[in-house]
Design an enzyme around this catalytic site. Structure first.
Site, mmCIF file in Angstrom:
data_model
loop_
_atom_site.group_PDB
_atom_site.id
_atom_site.type_symbol
_atom_site.label_atom_id
_atom_site.label_comp_id
_atom_site.label_asym_id
_atom_site.label_seq_id
_atom_site.Cartn_x
_atom_site.Cartn_y
_atom_site.Cartn_z
ATOM 1 N N ASP A 71 0.855 -1.182 0.000
ATOM 2 C CA ASP A 71 0.000 0.000 0.000
ATOM 3 C C ASP A 71 0.891 1.232 0.000
ATOM 4 O O ASP A 71 1.960 1.248 0.617
ATOM 5 C CB ASP A 71 -0.979 0.009 1.177
ATOM 6 C CG ASP A 71 -0.306 -0.062 2.538
ATOM 7 O OD1 ASP A 71 -0.100 0.998 3.161
ATOM 8 O OD2 ASP A 71 0.017 -1.177 2.990
ATOM 9 N N GLU A 163 -8.029 4.831 12.133
ATOM 10 C CA GLU A 163 -6.897 4.690 13.048
ATOM 11 C C GLU A 163 -6.986 5.580 14.279
ATOM 12 O O GLU A 163 -6.177 5.450 15.195
ATOM 13 C CB GLU A 163 -5.591 5.007 12.314
ATOM 14 C CG GLU A 163 -5.296 4.120 11.127
ATOM 15 C CD GLU A 163 -3.945 4.426 10.509
ATOM 16 O OE1 GLU A 163 -2.987 4.706 11.273
ATOM 17 O OE2 GLU A 163 -3.841 4.408 9.266
#
Length: 272
Positions: A71, A163
């Site tokens: 990623d 997150e």
């Protein structure tokens, strides 16, 4: 001088060998147990990581998985996707890439359009992700993401990167996350993938959103601490090295077969 050093080395080796033989003779059972225990520890250490040390990628690759990917975001700057796609080592190649598209209510990754186009042109399966900001309206964030990403047949479902919760309670965070997921699913026709770290998931998200596919981040572990999560992707390292990319890059594996992977990229609605 050289002969003297060589003789000294031979004498030292001989003494060590005699000492080892003496130990085995005096303590045979203990010696066998020691070497057996050491061998088991080495085996467990190797198995703990998976374990395939892959020199070119500069990390250990979990050995139980066959589908690997990365990623990326603006932190990797300008990527040579042709070199990424061509890289091979120890039977491993990169088959997919998750690419950062947006963050919060306004931020569009400056490299997204280029990464989105060239990753596909060079044969990688691609997915786009949005970094969720807890302080911003979920609907505003969803609209930004959908306006930025032009999904095509063969792309992964949208990804929501969760997150942090800021000043929100875990309950309020989940409510906003749910709003984003439903808006994006309605538009794309596929349930989005949720990305989160193992600890954050355990504290804020465990037991919820079980109908969605999960992508968990948990580094340098034998396997991710999923707390019951039925994860599909595992981000296992943030220190990989890939041809065509400057600096470290995150590495991931897919938990499933090639046929199951194909199921993720089938049926998504094309978006303008």
């Amino acid at each position: 001088m050289q002969l003297r050093i060589t003789s000294r080395k031979k004498f030292t080796v001989l003494l060590c060998a005699l000492g080892l033989i003496s130990i085995v003779a005096i303590y045979p059972r203990q010696t066998v147990n020691f070497f057996y225990s050491t061998a088991i520890q080495i085996k467990d250490y190797i198995h703990f990581y998976g374990y395939r040390p892959v020199k070119s990628f500069a990390i250990r690759i979990p050995a139980s998985y066959t589908i690997h990917g990365i990623d990326v975001s603006r932190w990797q700057e300008r990527i040579d996707w042709q070199r990424v796609a061509k890289m091979r080592d120890n039977g491993i190649r990169l088959q997919f890439a998750f690419i950062k598209a947006t963050e919060g209510e306004k931020l569009v990754d400056p490299y997204f359009s280029r990464n989105w186009q060239l990753s596909r042109e060079n044969g990688l399966l691609r997915g786009a992700y949005h970094y969720f900001s807890p302080s911003v309206s979920a609907s505003v964030q969803a609209r930004l993401f959908l306006q930025t990403v032009d999904f095509s047949q063969g792309d992964f479902p949208a990804v929501l990167d969760v997150e942090e919760r800021g000043k929100l309670s875990a309950k309020e965070l989940r409510k906003r996350v749910s709003q984003w997921l439903k808006m994006v699913e309605k538009r794309t026709g596929k349930k989005p993938i949720i990305y989160s770290g193992a600890v954050f998931y355990h504290t804020n998200l465990a037991g919820y959103f079980n109908e969605y596919p999960w992508w968990v981040a948990h580094y340098y572990q034998r396997r991710p601490d999923n707390d019951g999560m039925a994860w599909r992707f595992w981000q296992h390292s943030d220190r990989g090295q890939v041809d065509g990319i400057n600096g470290p890059v995150d590495f991931n594996v897919f938990n499933g077969t090639v046929e199951e992977l194909q199921g993720f990229v089938d049926g998504i609605k094309e978006t303008p």
